[in-house]
Design a protein around this motif. Structure first.
Motif, PDB file in Angstrom:
ATOM      1  N   PHE A 189     -12.755 -39.798 -14.331  1.00  0.00           N
ATOM      2  CA  PHE A 189     -12.516 -38.502 -13.811  1.00  0.00           C
ATOM      3  C   PHE A 189     -12.320 -38.735 -12.524  1.00  0.00           C
ATOM      4  O   PHE A 189     -12.154 -37.673 -11.755  1.00  0.00           O
ATOM      5  N   ALA A 190     -12.215 -40.013 -11.868  1.00  0.00           N
ATOM      6  CA  ALA A 190     -12.256 -40.286 -10.357  1.00  0.00           C
ATOM      7  C   ALA A 190     -11.113 -39.925  -9.739  1.00  0.00           C
ATOM      8  O   ALA A 190     -11.045 -39.362  -8.576  1.00  0.00           O
ATOM      9  N   HIS A 191      -9.898 -39.652 -10.564  1.00  0.00           N
ATOM     10  CA  HIS A 191      -8.780 -39.201  -9.980  1.00  0.00           C
ATOM     11  C   HIS A 191      -8.219 -37.742 -10.756  1.00  0.00           C
ATOM     12  O   HIS A 191      -7.075 -37.315 -10.499  1.00  0.00           O
ATOM     13  N   LEU A 192      -9.104 -37.246 -11.287  1.00  0.00           N
ATOM     14  CA  LEU A 192      -8.815 -35.951 -12.164  1.00  0.00           C
ATOM     15  C   LEU A 192      -8.479 -34.840 -11.019  1.00  0.00           C
ATOM     16  O   LEU A 192      -9.633 -34.469 -10.146  1.00  0.00           O
ATOM     17  N   PRO A 193      -7.421 -34.163 -10.950  1.00  0.00           N
ATOM     18  CA  PRO A 193      -7.518 -32.838 -10.007  1.00  0.00           C
ATOM     19  C   PRO A 193      -8.507 -31.987 -10.235  1.00  0.00           C
ATOM     20  O   PRO A 193      -8.985 -31.854 -11.547  1.00  0.00           O
TER      21      PRO A 193
END
Length: 278
Positions: free
Chosen positions: A102-106
């Motif tokens: 989820f590091a780049h989850l908006p």
């Protein structure tokens, strides 16, 4: 054998990212990675979950002995088929099964969904990426399609994540020889999942006019252009395209070795009915 009303990680792994997969509900607090296709409910009390009674549920917690047990029991009391994941997320991770980062989850909207915006009239990448997001990252994701010149404006107004736009301000876009789908596979931590790696090569070949990469790229391009001409509504095209990518993913996962021709599915010699020559 798994505990009563529990499913093993290996069995669940065979069901993820497919149409008709069980709804996977993750009750852990603020996870940084999760089982592909799982959802974290805004409220952890199952009586407030909006649930289709015909859809089965797998409830996940840290070790399979926490709140998932009671949540699944409450769902079953409402007639909803519900199981826990045996050993919880810890067992899934220790088995080396795919996880989503989820590091780049908006950021999610108030409706609990991630919102995304891209150019209208999608062809390849703009269908493949929504498929990946809905099957592996956020099953309830919302997608907005607008004119290319309006993508960044709508992104700002609606707090929607822009993707597949040739603009240096957009994170989710092509990088060198890689297409947006390639970037999403890597950024969401799915780069070690072999079926997606195979699928990414097909998408890349079709989306970047490199049909020599893999034989299937030409077929995907033909189907994508046909879908674009069949559907005038972008959302209808996404729904039709989901079946295409479901099929390609399943082929990449476990059907590459299967052949098909006039004789490949004929009964073996000697199996014909007695009295009838083979």
């Amino acid at each position: 054998m798994p505990a009563h009303n529990a499913i093993t990680p290996d069995k669940l792994a065979r069901l993820i990212a497919l149409p008709g997969s069980p709804r996977i509900i993750d009750l852990r607090d603020a996870p940084t990675e999760a089982i592909p296709g799982s959802q974290a409910p805004a409220c952890k009390d199952p009586i407030h979950w909006r649930q289709d009674p015909s859809s089965s549920v797998v409830v996940v917690d840290g070790d399979g002995r926490g709140p998932a047990v009671s949540a699944a029991a409450i769902l079953r009391s409402d007639g909803i088929p519900a199981e826990t994941l045996e050993g919880g997320f810890a067992a899934w991770a220790s088995a080396g099964l795919p996880t989503v980062s989820f590091a780049h989850l908006p950021a999610r909207h108030e409706d609990g969904r991630t919102w995304w915006v891209t150019r209208s009239r999608p062809k390849v990448d703009r269908i493949a990426c929504p498929w990946l997001i809905r099957r592996f990252v956020d099953p309830a994701a919302r997608f907005l399609f607008v004119a290319p010149a309006e993508v960044l404006t709508v992104a700002t107004q609606q707090l929607a994540e822009p993707f597949d736009l040739a603009d240096d301000r957009v994170f989710w876009s092509h990088r060198g020889d890689l297409c947006t789908f390639d970037l999403m596979v890597e950024a969401f931590g799915l780069g070690a999942h072999a079926p997606l790696v195979r699928l990414a090569a097909i998408v890349r070949g079709a989306d970047t006019d490199r049909l020599d990469l893999v034989p299937e790229a030409a077929g995907l391009l033909a189907i994508s252009l046909g879908l674009s001409r069949t559907h005038s509504d972008d959302h209808a095209q996404v729904e039709a395209g989901m079946a295409v990518y479901d099929a390609l993913y399943r082929w990449c996962r476990d059907a590459q070795g299967e052949k098909h021709d006039w004789s490949s599915h004929q009964p073996a010699r000697g199996s014909a009915h007695k009295g009838v020559s083979a």
